[in-house]
Design an enzyme around this catalytic site. Structure first.
Site, PDB file in Angstrom:
ATOM      1  N   LYS A  27       0.826  -1.205   0.000  1.00  0.00           N
ATOM      2  CA  LYS A  27       0.000   0.000   0.000  1.00  0.00           C
ATOM      3  C   LYS A  27       0.864   1.260   0.000  1.00  0.00           C
ATOM      4  CE  LYS A  27      -3.732  -0.180   2.696  1.00  0.00           C
ATOM      5  NZ  LYS A  27      -5.099   0.027   2.223  1.00  0.00           N
ATOM      6  N   ARG A  97      -3.454   2.856   8.527  1.00  0.00           N
ATOM      7  CA  ARG A  97      -3.717   1.567   7.865  1.00  0.00           C
ATOM      8  C   ARG A  97      -2.463   0.727   7.832  1.00  0.00           C
ATOM      9  NH1 ARG A  97      -6.795   4.885   4.101  1.00  0.00           N
ATOM     10  NH2 ARG A  97      -8.946   4.142   3.975  1.00  0.00           N
ATOM     11  N   GLY A 106      -8.155  -7.704   4.257  1.00  0.00           N
ATOM     12  CA  GLY A 106      -8.995  -7.966   5.419  1.00  0.00           C
ATOM     13  C   GLY A 106      -8.254  -8.525   6.616  1.00  0.00           C
ATOM     14  N   MET A 108      -5.474  -7.184   8.190  1.00  0.00           N
ATOM     15  CA  MET A 108      -4.947  -6.236   9.156  1.00  0.00           C
ATOM     16  C   MET A 108      -5.991  -5.155   9.392  1.00  0.00           C
ATOM     17  SD  MET A 108      -2.001  -7.689   9.367  1.00  0.00           S
ATOM     18  CE  MET A 108      -0.576  -6.708   9.680  1.00  0.00           C
ATOM     19  N   ARG A 341      -3.446  -1.596  -6.346  1.00  0.00           N
ATOM     20  CA  ARG A 341      -2.608  -2.793  -6.222  1.00  0.00           C
ATOM     21  C   ARG A 341      -3.018  -3.750  -7.329  1.00  0.00           C
ATOM     22  NH1 ARG A 341      -5.522  -5.006  -0.726  1.00  0.00           N
ATOM     23  NH2 ARG A 341      -7.587  -5.147  -1.616  1.00  0.00           N
ATOM     24  N   HIS A 459     -16.032  -8.956   1.910  1.00  0.00           N
ATOM     25  CA  HIS A 459     -15.003  -9.874   2.404  1.00  0.00           C
ATOM     26  C   HIS A 459     -15.213 -11.271   1.828  1.00  0.00           C
ATOM     27  CE1 HIS A 459     -13.346 -12.740   5.354  1.00  0.00           C
ATOM     28  NE2 HIS A 459     -12.344 -11.887   5.367  1.00  0.00           N
ATOM     29  N   ARG A 565      -0.745 -48.226 -12.485  1.00  0.00           N
ATOM     30  CA  ARG A 565      -0.573 -49.155 -11.358  1.00  0.00           C
ATOM     31  C   ARG A 565      -1.508 -50.340 -11.601  1.00  0.00           C
ATOM     32  NH1 ARG A 565      -0.383 -43.859  -8.426  1.00  0.00           N
ATOM     33  NH2 ARG A 565       1.433 -43.839  -7.054  1.00  0.00           N
ATOM     34  N   ARG A 621       3.370 -50.586 -14.948  1.00  0.00           N
ATOM     35  CA  ARG A 621       4.191 -51.147 -13.873  1.00  0.00           C
ATOM     36  C   ARG A 621       3.647 -52.508 -13.451  1.00  0.00           C
ATOM     37  NH1 ARG A 621       4.239 -48.125  -8.226  1.00  0.00           N
ATOM     38  NH2 ARG A 621       2.215 -49.120  -8.063  1.00  0.00           N
ATOM     39  N   GLU A 748      13.107 -46.156  -6.543  1.00  0.00           N
ATOM     40  CA  GLU A 748      12.382 -45.763  -5.342  1.00  0.00           C
ATOM     41  C   GLU A 748      13.015 -46.317  -4.068  1.00  0.00           C
ATOM     42  OE1 GLU A 748       8.288 -46.972  -5.924  1.00  0.00           O
ATOM     43  OE2 GLU A 748       8.888 -48.799  -6.945  1.00  0.00           O
ATOM     44  N   SER A 767      12.086 -44.389 -13.818  1.00  0.00           N
ATOM     45  CA  SER A 767      11.029 -43.483 -13.364  1.00  0.00           C
ATOM     46  C   SER A 767      11.164 -43.375 -11.853  1.00  0.00           C
ATOM     47  CB  SER A 767       9.660 -44.041 -13.751  1.00  0.00           C
ATOM     48  OG  SER A 767       8.669 -43.163 -13.273  1.00  0.00           O
ATOM     49  N   GLY A 769      10.181 -43.087  -8.365  1.00  0.00           N
ATOM     50  CA  GLY A 769       9.000 -43.243  -7.514  1.00  0.00           C
ATOM     51  C   GLY A 769       9.293 -42.519  -6.216  1.00  0.00           C
ATOM     52  N   THR A 770       9.056 -41.215  -6.247  1.00  0.00           N
ATOM     53  CA  THR A 770       9.509 -40.398  -5.111  1.00  0.00           C
ATOM     54  C   THR A 770       8.630 -40.551  -3.874  1.00  0.00           C
ATOM     55  OG1 THR A 770       8.454 -38.596  -6.290  1.00  0.00           O
ATOM     56  CG2 THR A 770      10.866 -38.661  -6.328  1.00  0.00           C
ATOM     57  N   ASN A 771       7.517 -41.254  -4.010  1.00  0.00           N
ATOM     58  CA  ASN A 771       6.741 -41.532  -2.789  1.00  0.00           C
ATOM     59  C   ASN A 771       7.539 -42.505  -1.925  1.00  0.00           C
ATOM     60  OD1 ASN A 771       4.693 -40.065  -4.008  1.00  0.00           O
ATOM     61  ND2 ASN A 771       3.659 -41.879  -4.791  1.00  0.00           N
ATOM     62  N   ASP A 772       7.918 -43.612  -2.533  1.00  0.00           N
ATOM     63  CA  ASP A 772       8.711 -44.579  -1.776  1.00  0.00           C
ATOM     64  C   ASP A 772      10.121 -44.063  -1.506  1.00  0.00           C
ATOM     65  OD1 ASP A 772       7.334 -46.976  -0.976  1.00  0.00           O
ATOM     66  OD2 ASP A 772       6.887 -47.250  -3.106  1.00  0.00           O
ATOM     67  N   CYS A 834       7.220 -40.342 -11.239  1.00  0.00           N
ATOM     68  CA  CYS A 834       5.795 -40.683 -11.168  1.00  0.00           C
ATOM     69  C   CYS A 834       5.263 -40.659  -9.746  1.00  0.00           C
ATOM     70  CB  CYS A 834       5.515 -42.008 -11.855  1.00  0.00           C
ATOM     71  SG  CYS A 834       6.374 -43.386 -11.082  1.00  0.00           S
ATOM     72  N   TYR A 854      10.515 -36.205 -18.443  1.00  0.00           N
ATOM     73  CA  TYR A 854       9.092 -35.921 -18.238  1.00  0.00           C
ATOM     74  C   TYR A 854       8.707 -36.049 -16.771  1.00  0.00           C
ATOM     75  CZ  TYR A 854       8.364 -40.943 -17.722  1.00  0.00           C
ATOM     76  OH  TYR A 854       8.431 -42.226 -17.270  1.00  0.00           O
TER      77      TYR A 854
END
Ligand code: PEP
Ligand code: MG
Length: 886
Positions: A27, A97, A106, A108, A341, A459, A565, A621, A748, A767, A769-772, A834, A854
């Site tokens: 502001k 202000r 809304g 502050m 703004r 708001h 899967r 897979r 993985e 590939s 497998g970033t979860n595991d 993946c 990819y």
């Protein structure tokens, strides 16, 4: 010498500019910029965000020099305005202000009309000849100061005001007479004293000091903290404080105040858009207490002010090269700008504005792409009501189309109930007379928001649009009784828990549930996506197991399947019976018999998937989860299973207990199953290849990519690959045809990343497998970490949940190492991801930088990934190139 804590603005004396946002807040920086542009901005000064930070570091005391600098700037302001703080003959009134570097609407607090006391009122009355105006200003000031600075409950004042209005039969605040207002002021002061044990302060300096501190304090109130958390706003110093000479929109019918956007923030249409109220002061418009008028009508009421406003908004939009959200006040016919703004907008508007601005040559394609938060696209990808179903639905009422989309859910009347119902898995519609910042948590969990009062800039409307939530506002016909948790619309009574539906694009409220349909993705959206595709170098695939999801993903722009899967197919319909037969078999022959039943089913599944992908690459897979996941856990289902398979319950229970593992995630799963039961790999490979041959004969070319999960040692991939290749050789021989295929692996298990060069000798693609990989690198169970990770993040141990946003420092290092070592053995090794991170913008940026080919993500995230991948290229341009040898 003390550092500079205060920056003046107003005409030629302005010290700040737009680029000083971090120090002056959004502001303050923009007020300075508008002053620099020669626009009519009431003069004032900004206390820096740094001063706020020092206030906290200093045990809530002002930093050295701040007081002197405020006094000096106040003097300067008095000179510019030819008025004086507390002087009844020529009183200076100011607004106080907040304004942080990131816009926090809304969140502050604002104080208007500061400097008033009864002596000043007498002078102001004499000067303006308008006693009503002076007393109305005083009433507002006591209310705001009491509420914001001293914590006197807002309702206390509202109650006194409503009581008086009732007593004198006034419909609107503007119907109250001067005497009514004087009476209200007296009662307000009593209430103030009762709550604070102090008299209302008469000394303007006292008022100012307390207000500045209140703004500093509001930086850390619950609402501000929640907002920052929800919007992931970090690293700011604090809030700036803007002290500005008051101009009055409530000086009678030649005065007014409003909020406007240079384009429509809901649709993006390039049409001036806004609302205003005559004879009103700032907060009246946004608080939704009176329903404001649309901006075009101002042309009739005050043509000069309207034309000037149109000129200023055009100039501001060109100057900032973005859609502006502006506040203005007309004081006795003269126009003043109070804020500008970059305007918050719906995703649909963001896309349209960005694309239109490129066509208008205001911005480049790259800038247009950077104007969107990829996550925002979520808003566009989600369903709307089925038009037929909507036509047949019962309309309860109509209000303003405050934020587009469709929502169906159960009515709740306050934020706590919304959160409680949502916790139980219910979809809710938060229904309020009007919302306030206290309702943020409830709005966040609600499907949609419905309010009885308030306009398009209320708001509810602003916050819902920012959150991408459907909102219908200002439904005047809605009468809410909070106490009884019910509302009425005409003769209809809606109680807590009843279903209603909202169409936020038309502003319609319906009774009951309505069926939804998928969105149409054309026009500006497809233009923007086309630009993203031209720029990005990262491919975007999808994780899909069934044709319906695959088709959806293709519609969203998926270029292939990165992960199917296969085990997900095992749960559909009757096939689970064959899967269970296979698990229960005592020997290979028994298993093979069960697998024979499964083969045609899987083949058909794959054919469906290939057809949906129309020749795009498909990575399939092999079976991954531990076998016990396919057996029922509770007595009743076990009994049912025994019945269907014609075996004893005892046998089922024995098998369940035999397969029990203490750490199934680290147990007999992934390729380990294939090593024990190669016949499963055989069946799956056969299904994959036979299906590909079948669709090839129908003219669809598919080159299957067969993926082995959970490999951690070369022997695993070697053995699995051998079974796969032997099976494929048999199929080719039987079918008298050969088609190209690939065999690759998931990375993985951390060990796989460490020995990626060896694994790449056999694996033709990777590939991640970033979860595991996250689970095993961090040692956090994917299924249980939720219990403590929240605390980890709150305490700052982890900045983000590593299962949502890739942990670049830890897991990321393994990814880099895996790619580097893998490609050292196989130069053109194709690499993708993946895990869930494949659809998360920051992680996608990382995948781009480390040279993946990819990302693969769920269908609804495909457009998000396409945009994030384009942004990664734009961000990387001009920066030090990231190398794998860092
Ligand atoms: C992974 O581990 O990242 C992965 C994609 O496999 P899943 O989630 O099926 O274990
Ligand atoms: Mg996995």
């Amino acid at each position: 010498m003390a550092s500079k804590h205060v920056y003046f603005f107003g005409g030629k004396k302005t010290e700040g500019k737009a680029t000083m946002k971090e120090l002056l807040g959004g502001k303050g920086a923009n007020l300075a910029e508008m002053s620099n542009l020669g626009m009519p901005v009431p003069a004032g000064f900004t206390i820096t965000t740094k001063a706020c930070q020092l206030y906290y570091e200093n045990n809530k005391k002002w930093p050295q020099g701040l007081k002197e600098q405020i006094l000096a700037n106040l003097k300067r302001l008095e000179n510019v305005m030819n008025a004086q703080f507390g002087n009844p003959k020529k009183p200076l009134l100011v607004s106080v202000r907040s304004g942080a570097a990131a816009s926090m609407p809304g969140m502050m607090d604002t104080i208007l009309n500061l400097g008033l006391n009864e002596t000043v009122i007498a002078g102001l009355t004499a000067k303006t000849g308008n006693a009503r105006f002076a007393w109305d200003g005083y009433r507002r000031f006591i209310q705001m100061f009491g509420d914001v600075v001293m914590g006197v409950p807002h309702e206390t004042f509202e109650h006194i005001l409503e009581e008086k209005k009732r007593a004198v039969s006034a419909k609107l605040d503007t119907d109250l007479s001067t005497d009514d207002l004087k009476d209200i002021v007296a009662r307000y002061k009593d209430a103030y004293k009762k709550h604070t044990n102090e008299n209302f302060p008469d000394d303007p300096w006292q008022q100012l000091v307390k207000s500045i501190n209140a703004v500093f304090e509001s930086w850390n109130n619950d609402r501000a903290i929640t907002y920052r958390k929800l919007n992931d706003i970090k690293g700011l110093l604090g809030t700036a404080v803007n002290i500005q000479a008051m101009v009055f929109g409530n000086m009678g019918e030649t005065s007014g105040t409003g909020v406007c956007f240079s384009r429509n923030p809901s649709t993006g249409e390039n049409k001036f858009y806004g609302e205003y109220l005559m004879n009103a002061q700032g907060e009246d418009v946004v608080a939704g207490i009176r329903t404001p008028e649309s901006i075009e009508t101002l042309a009739k009421k005050n043509k000069t002010a309207y034309s000037k406003l149109v000129g200023l908004k055009n100039k501001l939009e060109k100057h900032y090269r973005d859609m502006q959200d502006m506040e203005f006040t007309i004081q006795d016919g003269a126009l003043y700008m109070l804020q500008t703004r970059s305007g918050k907008r719906t995703a649909a508007a963001a896309v349209k504005v960005a694309v239109d601005m490129v066509k208008e040559r205001l911005i480049s394609k790259e800038e247009a792409l950077m104007r969107l938060e990829p996550e925002q696209l979520n808003q566009l990808l989600h369903p709307n009501f089925d038009p037929q179903a909507e036509k047949g639905a019962t309309v309860l009422a109509r209000g303003l189309p405050a934020s587009p989309g469709a929502a169906t859910g159960r009515v709740v009347f306050n934020a706590e109930d919304a959160e409680a119902w949502a916790k139980r898995g219910e979809k809710v519609i938060l229904t309020r007379i009007e919302t306030s910042p206290e309702d943020i948590g409830g709005m966040n969990v609600a499907e949609g928001v419905l309010t009885a009062r308030g306009g398009m800039t209320s708001h509810a409307a602003v916050v819902a649009r920012g959150m991408g939530k459907c909102c219908v506002a200002g439904v005047g016909a809605l009468s809410i009784v909070y106490r009884e948790k019910k509302c009425t619309v005409g003769s209809a009574v809606i109680k807590e828990g009843d279903y209603i539906s909202l169409n936020g694009s038309s502003g319609t409220v319906y009774a009951g549930k309505i069926k939804t349909v998928e969105p149409e993705l054309s026009g500006s959206f497809s233009t923007l996506m086309k630009w993203a595709d031209e720029i990005r170098t990262l491919g975007v695939r999808t994780n899909a197991d069934i044709p319906r999801d695959a088709e959806m993903a293709v519609k969203f722009g998926a270029e292939g399947i990165g992960l199917c899967r296969t085990e997900h197919m095992f749960f559909e319909g009757d096939r689970i019976i064959s899967v269970r037969k296979m698990i229960l078999a005592d020997n290979k022959a028994g298993r093979e018999a069960a697998l024979k039943e499964l083969l045609p089913i899987q083949r058909k599944d794959f054919e469906g998937l290939y057809r949906a992908m129309k020749g795009r690459p498909v990575t399939i897979r092999l079976i991954d989860p531990p076998l016990h996941e396919f057996l029922p856990a509770d007595d009743e289902s076990q009994m049912e299973m025994a019945d269907v398979l014609n075996i004893t319950l005892q046998r089922v229970k024995e098998k369940v207990s035999e397969l029990h593992e203490f750490n199934p995630m680290l147990g007999h799963r992934g390729c380990r199953l294939g090593i024990t039961y190669p016949e499963i790999i055989e069946m799956q490979t056969r299904a994959i290849m036979e299906a590909a041959i079948n669709v090839k004969r129908q003219g669809i070319k598919i080159h299957p990519e067969i993926m082995v999960p959970l490999v951690g040692e070369t022997g695993e991939i070697k053995l699995c690959k051998q079974v796969i290749e032997e099976t494929i050789a048999k199929v080719f021989k039987e079918q008298k045809i050969k088609i190209p295929y690939m065999v690759g692996t998931m990375i993985e298990v951390p060990r796989a990343a460490l020995i990626a060069d060896k694994i790449a000798e056999d694996a033709e693609f990777f590939s991640f497998g970033t979860n595991d990989l996250t689970q095993m690198t961090c040692g956090f169970s994917r299924d249980d970490a939720g219990r403590f990770l929240k605390e980890y993040i709150e305490k700052g141990i982890f900045e983000k949940d590593p299962f949502q946003v890739l942990d670049q420092e830890g897991v990321g290092e393994l990814v880099i190492m895996g790619i580097k070592r893998g490609r050292s053995a196989r130069k053109n090794l194709k690499v993708g991801i993946c895990g869930e991170h494949g659809g998360e913008p920051r992680s996608i940026d990382f995948c781009h930088r480390v040279g993946m080919n990819y990302v693969s993500c769920s269908p609804y995230r495909v457009p998000i990934a396409r945009l994030a991948a384009a942004q990664a290229v734009i961000r990387q341009k001009g920066k030090v190139k990231f190398t794998l040898d860092k």
